[in-house]
Scaffold this active site. Structure first.
Site, short mmCIF file in Angstrom:
data_model
loop_
_atom_site.label_atom_id
_atom_site.label_comp_id
_atom_site.label_asym_id
_atom_site.label_seq_id
_atom_site.Cartn_x
_atom_site.Cartn_y
_atom_site.Cartn_z
N ASP A 39 -1.95 0.61 8.06
CA ASP A 39 -0.80 1.49 7.85
C ASP A 39 0.39 1.13 8.75
O ASP A 39 1.13 2.02 9.22
CB ASP A 39 -1.20 2.97 8.10
CG ASP A 39 -2.29 3.45 7.15
OD1 ASP A 39 -2.35 2.94 6.02
OD2 ASP A 39 -3.07 4.33 7.55
N HIS A 41 0.93 5.18 1.48
CA HIS A 41 0.27 6.08 2.43
C HIS A 41 0.97 7.43 2.38
O HIS A 41 2.20 7.48 2.41
CB HIS A 41 0.35 5.48 3.85
CG HIS A 41 -0.38 6.31 4.86
ND1 HIS A 41 -1.76 6.34 4.94
CD2 HIS A 41 0.08 7.17 5.82
CE1 HIS A 41 -2.11 7.17 5.92
NE2 HIS A 41 -1.02 7.68 6.46
N ASN A 76 0.85 -1.19 0.00
CA ASN A 76 0.00 0.00 0.00
C ASN A 76 0.89 1.23 0.00
O ASN A 76 2.04 1.16 0.42
CB ASN A 76 -0.85 -0.02 1.29
CG ASN A 76 -1.77 1.18 1.39
OD1 ASN A 76 -2.39 1.60 0.41
ND2 ASN A 76 -1.84 1.76 2.58
C1 GRF Z 1 -2.98 8.70 -2.36
O1 GRF Z 1 -2.60 9.86 -1.69
C2 GRF Z 1 -2.50 7.48 -1.60
O2 GRF Z 1 -1.31 7.69 -0.92
C3 GRF Z 1 -3.63 7.26 -0.61
O3 GRF Z 1 -4.80 7.59 -1.32
C4 GRF Z 1 -4.48 8.50 -2.36
C5 GRF Z 1 -4.95 7.88 -3.63
O4 GRF Z 1 -4.83 8.75 -4.73
N1 GRF Z 1 -3.60 5.92 -0.10
P1 GRF Z 1 -4.95 8.16 -6.19
O5 GRF Z 1 -6.32 7.49 -6.30
O6 GRF Z 1 -3.84 7.21 -6.42
O7 GRF Z 1 -4.88 9.37 -7.11
#
Ligand code: GRF
Length: 215
Positions: free
Chosen positions: A146, A110, A108
């Protein structure tokens, strides 16, 4: 042999786009298996379909329980022959059973320097805490949100005049570079889980200190 990667999204999908772009390179160690969106109306899903990529919605609202939804996602991942799963703005909490099935093979991104500012509104959390540096983290997914072993991080300055929105934009730019990099590290076997931590056989810049405010 390239690793086959599934990307799970729920929204605009800008990180998915960055991963897809990276996977178009001939020498990239991973290829796209499938894109799955938990929401049929996600902008990222429309983009993927317009690109002719293997992509489908699995609408979480159509399932009676978290487990039933996760089983459907697992079946789709298996059918697509996925080796790895990259969460990219996937707004569902996964059941413990699903996490266990993909342990060490799912990660993931974050938008904070974990373990700081877990959960929702990390940009707002960072500004309220008054930190001068924040950033983004790619980590393996474990049952606790997370909190899994960290694969890679990127740091950006936090400016006095930042709002959650301006900080988000700066971090997002870094995310789009970090995620393809981290995926390549894992897919090529240069980043491996050892004793609950990730060991990377990758270059680390000597003297690459980020001063914020600048020296
Ligand atoms: C990103 O900031 C990611 O870190 C978080 O959610 C957001 C998703 O943005 N988990 P996107 O859909 O990839 O534009």
């Amino acid at each position: 042999m390239k690793k086959r990667v599934a990307i799970l999204i729920s929204g605009r999908g800008s990180n998915m786009m960055a991963l897809v772009e990276a996977m178009r390179a001939r020498d990239y160690p991973a290829e796209l298996a499938i894109i799955i969106s938990s929401r049929p109306d996600a902008a990222g899903l429309a983009w993927a379909k317009a690109q002719g990529l293997p992509a489908k919605a699995i609408d979480h609202k159509a399932f009676a329980s978290r487990e039933a939804f996760d089983d459907a996602v697992h079946a789709a991942l298996t059918e697509a022959g996925a080796d790895l799963v990259a969460l990219a703005g996937f707004m569902r909490i996964e059941s413990a059973g699903f996490v266990r099935k993909w342990l060490g093979r799912q990660f993931n991104i974050h938008p904070a320097l974990l373990p700081l500012f877990k959960g929702l509104q990390p940009h707002k959390q960072a500004i309220e805490a008054g930190v001068k540096v924040s950033g983004c983290t790619v980590h393996f997914v474990t049952e606790e949100m997370d909190s899994g072993p960290i694969v890679a991080q990127a740091a950006v300055p936090v400016l006095d005049e930042d709002t959650p929105k301006t900080l988000e934009a700066r971090i997002l730019e870094a995310e789009h570079k970090l995620y393809p990099h981290a995926l390549a590290l894992v897919a090529s076997g240069r980043a491996t889980l050892e004793g609950g931590r990730v060991v990377t056989r990758a270059a680390v810049r000597e003297g690459g200190t980020l001063f914020s405010p600048q020296l």
